[in-house]
Motif scaffolding. Structure first.
Motif, short mmCIF file in Angstrom:
data_model
loop_
_atom_site.label_atom_id
_atom_site.label_comp_id
_atom_site.label_asym_id
_atom_site.label_seq_id
_atom_site.Cartn_x
_atom_site.Cartn_y
_atom_site.Cartn_z
N ALA A 132 -6.90 8.67 18.92
CA ALA A 132 -6.80 9.11 17.53
C ALA A 132 -6.59 7.94 16.57
O ALA A 132 -5.87 6.99 16.89
CB ALA A 132 -5.65 10.10 17.37
N PRO A 133 -7.21 8.00 15.39
CA PRO A 133 -6.90 7.01 14.35
C PRO A 133 -5.42 7.06 13.97
O PRO A 133 -4.81 6.03 13.72
CB PRO A 133 -7.79 7.45 13.18
N ASP A 134 -4.87 8.28 13.91
CA ASP A 134 -3.44 8.46 13.63
C ASP A 134 -2.84 9.31 14.75
O ASP A 134 -2.92 10.54 14.73
CB ASP A 134 -3.24 9.15 12.28
N PRO A 135 -2.23 8.69 15.73
CA PRO A 135 -1.71 9.43 16.90
C PRO A 135 -0.48 10.28 16.61
O PRO A 135 -0.01 11.00 17.49
CB PRO A 135 -1.38 8.32 17.90
N THR A 136 0.04 10.20 15.39
CA THR A 136 1.28 10.94 15.08
C THR A 136 1.02 12.41 14.73
O THR A 136 1.98 13.19 14.61
CB THR A 136 2.01 10.28 13.90
N ILE A 137 -0.25 12.80 14.57
CA ILE A 137 -0.54 14.21 14.23
C ILE A 137 -1.54 14.79 15.24
O ILE A 137 -2.72 14.96 14.94
CB ILE A 137 -1.07 14.36 12.79
N PRO A 138 -1.08 15.10 16.46
CA PRO A 138 -1.96 15.69 17.48
C PRO A 138 -2.21 17.18 17.22
O PRO A 138 -1.38 18.02 17.54
CB PRO A 138 -1.18 15.47 18.78
N GLY A 178 -12.55 15.81 27.77
CA GLY A 178 -11.20 15.61 28.29
C GLY A 178 -10.55 16.86 28.84
O GLY A 178 -9.37 16.85 29.17
N GLY A 179 -11.31 17.98 28.92
CA GLY A 179 -10.74 19.21 29.44
C GLY A 179 -10.08 20.05 28.36
O GLY A 179 -10.07 19.70 27.18
N PHE A 180 -9.53 21.17 28.79
CA PHE A 180 -8.96 22.12 27.84
C PHE A 180 -7.68 21.62 27.18
O PHE A 180 -7.24 22.20 26.20
CB PHE A 180 -8.68 23.45 28.55
N THR A 181 -7.07 20.58 27.72
CA THR A 181 -5.78 20.13 27.19
C THR A 181 -5.90 18.89 26.32
O THR A 181 -4.93 18.13 26.17
CB THR A 181 -4.81 19.84 28.35
N VAL A 182 -7.07 18.70 25.70
CA VAL A 182 -7.26 17.55 24.81
C VAL A 182 -6.26 17.54 23.65
O VAL A 182 -5.72 16.48 23.31
CB VAL A 182 -8.71 17.52 24.27
N PRO A 183 -6.00 18.68 22.97
CA PRO A 183 -5.06 18.65 21.84
C PRO A 183 -3.62 18.44 22.31
O PRO A 183 -2.81 19.37 22.36
CB PRO A 183 -5.24 20.02 21.18
N GLY A 184 -3.30 17.21 22.63
CA GLY A 184 -1.95 16.87 23.09
C GLY A 184 -1.68 15.40 22.82
O GLY A 184 -2.58 14.63 22.50
N PRO A 185 -0.43 14.98 22.95
CA PRO A 185 -0.05 13.60 22.64
C PRO A 185 -0.81 12.56 23.43
O PRO A 185 -1.11 11.48 22.91
CB PRO A 185 1.44 13.57 22.97
N ALA A 186 -1.14 12.83 24.69
CA ALA A 186 -1.77 11.81 25.54
C ALA A 186 -3.14 11.42 25.01
O ALA A 186 -3.46 10.23 24.89
CB ALA A 186 -1.88 12.34 26.97
N ALA A 187 -3.98 12.39 24.71
CA ALA A 187 -5.33 12.10 24.21
C ALA A 187 -5.26 11.43 22.84
O ALA A 187 -6.01 10.48 22.57
CB ALA A 187 -6.15 13.39 24.12
N PHE A 188 -4.37 11.90 21.98
CA PHE A 188 -4.28 11.34 20.64
C PHE A 188 -3.70 9.92 20.65
O PHE A 188 -4.07 9.09 19.83
CB PHE A 188 -3.46 12.26 19.74
N MET A 211 -6.85 16.48 6.25
CA MET A 211 -6.89 15.14 6.83
C MET A 211 -6.47 15.17 8.30
O MET A 211 -6.95 14.38 9.11
CB MET A 211 -5.98 14.21 6.03
N GLY A 212 -5.56 16.10 8.65
CA GLY A 212 -5.19 16.25 10.04
C GLY A 212 -6.36 16.72 10.88
O GLY A 212 -6.54 16.28 12.03
N ARG A 213 -7.19 17.59 10.32
CA ARG A 213 -8.38 18.07 11.03
C ARG A 213 -9.39 16.93 11.20
O ARG A 213 -9.98 16.79 12.28
CB ARG A 213 -9.03 19.22 10.26
N ILE A 214 -9.58 16.14 10.17
CA ILE A 214 -10.50 15.02 10.28
C ILE A 214 -10.03 14.02 11.33
O ILE A 214 -10.83 13.45 12.08
CB ILE A 214 -10.67 14.33 8.89
N ASN A 215 -8.74 13.83 11.41
CA ASN A 215 -8.17 12.97 12.44
C ASN A 215 -8.48 13.52 13.83
O ASN A 215 -8.83 12.78 14.76
CB ASN A 215 -6.66 12.86 12.24
N ALA A 216 -8.37 14.85 13.99
CA ALA A 216 -8.67 15.49 15.27
C ALA A 216 -10.17 15.39 15.59
O ALA A 216 -10.55 15.21 16.76
CB ALA A 216 -8.24 16.95 15.24
#
Length: 438
Positions: A311-317, A297-307, A276-281
């Motif tokens: 993100a549907p659920d920003p708590t799991i970046p 969004g560049g190479f740094t997408v997997p981070g709190p700012a983008a999520f 489910m975390g992957r689906i959120n990503a």
């Protein structure tokens, strides 16, 4: 002792590179894929080996520039050139953490750049066979080691890749190991001695055991897809079918209950936190790409700012855990198109190679290699759907092999046509039937 062995091997490699550029290409592949220096414990562990071998290769290219081949211009190489430029666009125009972009961009840029440079050097069957062998040794070392651990411990032990590499994670190493199996199969088909064929068979079985023992669900799906395509694309289908039908079930039977429980989560993904975390990503990457179209969004997408924004659920970046959504999120729809286009056109080129060499006994090796490159790409396309490996070296080296093979076959077919014309077998105005080349 390991540091001294590493220094001795590397010194020999530099000496050979200055005599012939192909050794620089092989050295770069060895350092980038296997990361042998990470197996040392002293000063060699962090020495800049890749930078040194790259400098030696470029010096050798200058010294031996008269021996280089023309850069092949075709759909695959054009998309590679655009791709290497495009991956720098999103970080420049839009990034959530601009100060962190250079390191991942540099790593990805060097992978694609060296593949393009290698296209000037790899121009003979010998070069391709050596490249296949280096890839097999580089990944096979970990695959065979992991397979032995899996057999001896009943799947209780896992092998991890070298730290700081693309294959450090056990899931990524499992995919790399699976992609190596078709190349081992190619070398087995070309082997002239029985002990070589048996050695290759043992290596394939241990590599598959290692991938299964990783308990990676993506690797499991990749094994299933790749085994079918390898059987479909191979010569001598019956012996290979017997090996696969007997060996794989045995491997699965000896796996512990934890392996079975993990594979069962494929059917109940909606109850698995990791899935489910992957689906959120994935949803995050889609929303971001739609909003920033055609950029990412560049190479740094997997981070709190983008999520936090998409993100549907920003708590799991999390990272994208998918080559497709990674390319989409980091480089937008244009990036995804380029990324998929490279491998799609490579697949088509390999298919036409297989057809062109079908009835040419002297080029049976080329047919085998093109087919096994396709099988490796199937493994990447399947297992990569669940891993963030857009810039992993291995699939780009398969692209390199197909492009180089295309040029070799075109040259051979053209020579055969000219010989037939000279012998009066073909009319003077008939050209080589092969469409490939540069």
């Amino acid at each position: 002792m390991r540091d001294l062995i590493m220094l001795a091997l590397f010194s020999l490699l530099i000496w050979k590179t200055m005599k012939e550029p192909i050794w620089g290409v092989l050295g770069w592949v060895w350092m980038g894929v296997m990361n042998p220096h990470r197996l040392a414990y002293g000063w060699a562990h962090d020495a800049p080996w890749s930078m040194v071998i790259a400098l030696a290769l470029f010096m050798s290219l200058i010294v031996h520039r008269d021996k280089l081949t023309r850069f092949p211009v075709n759909g695959v190489t054009v998309l590679l050139l655009i791709w290497i430029l495009w991956i720098g666009v999103s970080p420049l125009i839009h990034s959530f953490y601009p100060e962190r972009e250079f390191a991942p961009w540099s790593r990805a840029f060097k992978v694609v750049l060296m593949v393009l440079v290698s296209m000037l050097v790899v121009q003979r069957r010998r070069d391709l066979d050596w490249l296949a062998l280096v890839l097999v040794i580089s990944i096979g070392y970990y695959g065979i080691k992991g397979g032995l651990f899996t057999v001896m411990t009943g799947g209780a032990a896992r092998v991890w890749g070298p730290e700081g590499s693309f294959i450090e994670d056990n899931n990524s190493l499992a995919l790399a190991t699976i992609m190596t199996v078709p190349l081992i199969r190619y070398l087995q088909l070309q082997a002239t001695k029985r002990w070589q064929r048996n050695l290759a068979l043992g290596a394939m079985l241990l590599c598959m055991a290692s991938a299964v023992g990783s308990q990676s669900r993506g690797a499991f799906l990749a094994i299933c897809a790749m085994s079918f395509f390898m059987w479909l694309k191979s010569r001598n289908k019956l012996p290979l079918a017997i090996v696969v039908l007997v060996a794989l079930p045995l491997i699965f039977v000896f796996m512990p209950d934890s392996w079975t429980d993990r594979m069962e989560t494929i059917k109940t993904y909606d109850q698995d936190g990791s899935a489910m975390g992957r689906i959120n990503a994935w949803q995050t990457a889609w929303r971001l790409a739609v909003d920033l179209f055609p950029l990412g969004g560049g190479f740094t997408v997997p981070g709190p700012a983008a999520f936090a924004k998409y993100a549907p659920d920003p708590t799991i970046p999390l990272t994208a855990h998918s080559i497709y959504f990674q390319a989409l999120g980091e480089h937008g729809f244009m990036g995804l198109f380029l990324f998929l286009g490279i491998f799609f056109l490579t697949w088509r080129r390999a298919t036409r190679l297989i057809r062109a060499t079908k009835n040419v006994p002297e080029l049976q090796w080329a047919r085998d290699l093109a087919a096994m490159c396709q099988v490796g790409l199937i493994g990447y396309a399947t297992g990569g759907a669940f891993l963030s490996l857009v810039y992993f070296d291995m699939p780009y080296y398969l692209v390199l092999m197909v492009v180089a093979l295309d040029r070799i076959v075109a040259k051979e077919m053209d020579a055969r046509t000219k010989a037939d014309v000279a012998a009066g077998i073909r009319p003077v105005n008939v050209h080589s039937p092969y469409w490939g080349g540069t």
